[in-house]
Design a protein around this motif. Structure first.
Motif, PDB file in Angstrom:
ATOM      1  N   LEU A 211      -3.937   7.239   5.727  1.00 54.62           N
ATOM      2  CA  LEU A 211      -4.613   5.951   5.906  1.00 54.62           C
ATOM      3  C   LEU A 211      -3.606   4.808   5.952  1.00 54.62           C
ATOM      4  N   VAL A 212      -2.639   4.835   5.058  1.00 52.17           N
ATOM      5  CA  VAL A 212      -1.614   3.789   5.023  1.00 52.17           C
ATOM      6  C   VAL A 212      -0.799   3.818   6.312  1.00 52.17           C
ATOM      7  N   ALA A 213      -0.403   5.011   6.742  1.00 52.51           N
ATOM      8  CA  ALA A 213       0.377   5.133   7.983  1.00 52.51           C
ATOM      9  C   ALA A 213      -0.417   4.626   9.182  1.00 52.51           C
ATOM     10  N   GLY A 214      -1.702   4.895   9.195  1.00 48.64           N
ATOM     11  CA  GLY A 214      -2.536   4.398  10.285  1.00 48.64           C
ATOM     12  C   GLY A 214      -2.593   2.878  10.312  1.00 48.64           C
ATOM     13  N   HIS A 215      -2.659   2.247   9.152  1.00 53.63           N
ATOM     14  CA  HIS A 215      -2.666   0.784   9.090  1.00 53.63           C
ATOM     15  C   HIS A 215      -1.320   0.215   9.542  1.00 53.63           C
ATOM     16  N   GLU A 216      -0.248   0.910   9.206  1.00 54.19           N
ATOM     17  CA  GLU A 216       1.064   0.464   9.677  1.00 54.19           C
ATOM     18  C   GLU A 216       1.129   0.550  11.200  1.00 54.19           C
TER      19      GLU A 216
ATOM     20  N   MET B  61       2.970   5.884  -2.946  1.00 53.97           N
ATOM     21  CA  MET B  61       4.114   6.656  -3.444  1.00 53.97           C
ATOM     22  C   MET B  61       4.088   6.762  -4.972  1.00 53.97           C
ATOM     23  N   ASP B  62       3.572   5.728  -5.612  1.00 57.86           N
ATOM     24  CA  ASP B  62       3.469   5.720  -7.080  1.00 57.86           C
ATOM     25  C   ASP B  62       2.183   6.394  -7.574  1.00 57.86           C
ATOM     26  N   ARG B  63       1.454   7.003  -6.653  1.00 58.34           N
ATOM     27  CA  ARG B  63       0.205   7.697  -6.985  1.00 58.34           C
ATOM     28  C   ARG B  63      -0.824   6.770  -7.632  1.00 58.34           C
ATOM     29  N   LYS B  64      -0.962   5.603  -7.021  1.00 62.81           N
ATOM     30  CA  LYS B  64      -1.947   4.615  -7.450  1.00 62.81           C
ATOM     31  C   LYS B  64      -2.893   4.347  -6.286  1.00 62.81           C
ATOM     32  N   PRO B  65      -3.811   5.283  -6.047  1.00 60.08           N
ATOM     33  CA  PRO B  65      -4.677   5.141  -4.876  1.00 60.08           C
ATOM     34  C   PRO B  65      -5.557   3.900  -4.906  1.00 60.08           C
ATOM     35  N   GLY B  66      -6.022   3.492  -6.079  1.00 59.46           N
ATOM     36  CA  GLY B  66      -6.856   2.295  -6.165  1.00 59.46           C
ATOM     37  C   GLY B  66      -6.126   1.057  -5.685  1.00 59.46           C
ATOM     38  N   LEU B  67      -4.874   0.920  -6.097  1.00 56.72           N
ATOM     39  CA  LEU B  67      -4.070  -0.216  -5.669  1.00 56.72           C
ATOM     40  C   LEU B  67      -3.747  -0.124  -4.182  1.00 56.72           C
ATOM     41  N   ALA B  68      -3.431   1.067  -3.715  1.00 53.19           N
ATOM     42  CA  ALA B  68      -3.131   1.245  -2.288  1.00 53.19           C
ATOM     43  C   ALA B  68      -4.338   0.852  -1.438  1.00 53.19           C
ATOM     44  N   LEU B  69      -5.520   1.305  -1.834  1.00 57.08           N
ATOM     45  CA  LEU B  69      -6.722   0.956  -1.073  1.00 57.08           C
ATOM     46  C   LEU B  69      -7.011  -0.535  -1.150  1.00 57.08           C
ATOM     47  N   ALA B  70      -6.768  -1.135  -2.300  1.00 60.57           N
ATOM     48  CA  ALA B  70      -6.966  -2.585  -2.426  1.00 60.57           C
ATOM     49  C   ALA B  70      -6.059  -3.337  -1.450  1.00 60.57           C
ATOM     50  N   MET B  71      -4.821  -2.873  -1.294  1.00 63.67           N
ATOM     51  CA  MET B  71      -3.899  -3.520  -0.358  1.00 63.67           C
ATOM     52  C   MET B  71      -4.355  -3.332   1.089  1.00 63.67           C
ATOM     53  N   LEU B  72      -4.927  -2.163   1.392  1.00 60.66           N
ATOM     54  CA  LEU B  72      -5.448  -1.948   2.746  1.00 60.66           C
ATOM     55  C   LEU B  72      -6.643  -2.853   3.013  1.00 60.66           C
ATOM     56  N   PHE B  73      -7.475  -3.068   2.007  1.00 62.24           N
ATOM     57  CA  PHE B  73      -8.600  -3.991   2.185  1.00 62.24           C
ATOM     58  C   PHE B  73      -8.090  -5.426   2.341  1.00 62.24           C
ATOM     59  N   GLU B  74      -7.010  -5.785   1.660  1.00 64.78           N
ATOM     60  CA  GLU B  74      -6.401  -7.101   1.853  1.00 64.78           C
ATOM     61  C   GLU B  74      -5.852  -7.217   3.280  1.00 64.78           C
ATOM     62  N   TRP B  75      -5.334  -6.110   3.791  1.00 68.14           N
ATOM     63  CA  TRP B  75      -4.847  -6.077   5.178  1.00 68.14           C
ATOM     64  C   TRP B  75      -5.985  -6.420   6.123  1.00 68.14           C
ATOM     65  N   HIS B  76      -7.173  -5.820   5.883  1.00 66.59           N
ATOM     66  CA  HIS B  76      -8.339  -6.094   6.734  1.00 66.59           C
ATOM     67  C   HIS B  76      -8.645  -7.590   6.751  1.00 66.59           C
ATOM     68  N   LEU B  77      -8.658  -8.203   5.579  1.00 65.74           N
ATOM     69  CA  LEU B  77      -8.969  -9.633   5.489  1.00 65.74           C
ATOM     70  C   LEU B  77      -7.894 -10.482   6.166  1.00 65.74           C
ATOM     71  N   ALA B  78      -6.626 -10.095   5.995  1.00 63.60           N
ATOM     72  CA  ALA B  78      -5.539 -10.827   6.653  1.00 63.60           C
ATOM     73  C   ALA B  78      -5.674 -10.736   8.165  1.00 63.60           C
ATOM     74  N   LEU B  79      -6.043  -9.578   8.656  1.00 63.80           N
ATOM     75  CA  LEU B  79      -6.233  -9.404  10.097  1.00 63.80           C
ATOM     76  C   LEU B  79      -7.376 -10.283  10.597  1.00 63.80           C
ATOM     77  N   ALA B  80      -8.458 -10.328   9.862  1.00 65.47           N
ATOM     78  CA  ALA B  80      -9.594 -11.172  10.265  1.00 65.47           C
ATOM     79  C   ALA B  80      -9.176 -12.641  10.317  1.00 65.47           C
TER      80      ALA B  80
ATOM     81  N   ALA C 244       0.840  -1.206   0.000  1.00 65.73           N
ATOM     82  CA  ALA C 244       0.000   0.000   0.000  1.00 65.73           C
ATOM     83  C   ALA C 244       0.874   1.253   0.000  1.00 65.73           C
ATOM     84  N   GLN C 245       1.971   1.231   0.768  1.00 65.51           N
ATOM     85  CA  GLN C 245       2.888   2.371   0.792  1.00 65.51           C
ATOM     86  C   GLN C 245       3.495   2.615  -0.590  1.00 65.51           C
ATOM     87  N   ARG C 246       3.952   1.542  -1.243  1.00 62.21           N
ATOM     88  CA  ARG C 246       4.540   1.694  -2.577  1.00 62.21           C
ATOM     89  C   ARG C 246       3.506   2.233  -3.567  1.00 62.21           C
ATOM     90  N   ALA C 247       2.298   1.711  -3.513  1.00 63.17           N
ATOM     91  CA  ALA C 247       1.252   2.175  -4.429  1.00 63.17           C
ATOM     92  C   ALA C 247       0.930   3.642  -4.175  1.00 63.17           C
TER      93      ALA C 247
END
Length: 124
Positions: A84-89, A24-43, A19-22
């Motif tokens: 948002l990414v920093a908060g997830h970290e 930084m690369d100005r790819k918000p859709g990918l960054a958010l997708a990784m954060l949603f994957e984080w949610h599922l991994a946490l569950a 999510a951090q890399r995305a």
């Protein structure tokens, strides 16, 4: 919840790093997708606690719905995305350290900050 297994720890942190890399690369859709994957991994880490899994899955679904509504109205500001990414970290670190009070505080702050973004988008 403590992240006992190294593979689980690596997986959770890998979603944040991607999510951090995305972001930084100005790819918000990918960054958010990784954060949603984080949610599922946490569950999945809470598999022995059925109620916790259910609550996390519901929060995940609600966040996806809110994000769909928000993104239909406006683009996500890059500063907000980085926050948002920093908060997830931060949440990952606090969960890993079993800092329940810190994780609770960070989660509440994340929800409030994201709520501001959603409400602002819906008012446009």
């Amino acid at each position: 919840m403590c992240i006992r297994d190294r593979a689980d720890r690596v997986l959770l942190y890998s979603h944040v790093r991607r999510a951090q890399r995305a972001a930084m690369d100005r790819k918000p859709g990918l960054a958010l997708a990784m954060l949603f994957e984080w949610h599922l991994a946490l569950a999945r880490l809470a598999h022995e606690r059925e109620l916790t899994v259910t609550v996390l899955e519901r929060l995940h679904n609600q966040a996806r719905l809110l994000e769909a509504m928000r993104s239909a109205r406006c683009d996500l500001d890059l500063a907000a995305l980085h926050a948002l990414v920093a908060g997830h970290e931060r949440l990952s670190e606090q969960i890993d350290a079993q800092d329940e009070d810190g994780a609770d505080s960070t989660l509440r702050a994340q929800i409030a900050a994201y709520g501001v973004l959603v409400i602002a988008a819906l008012r446009e």
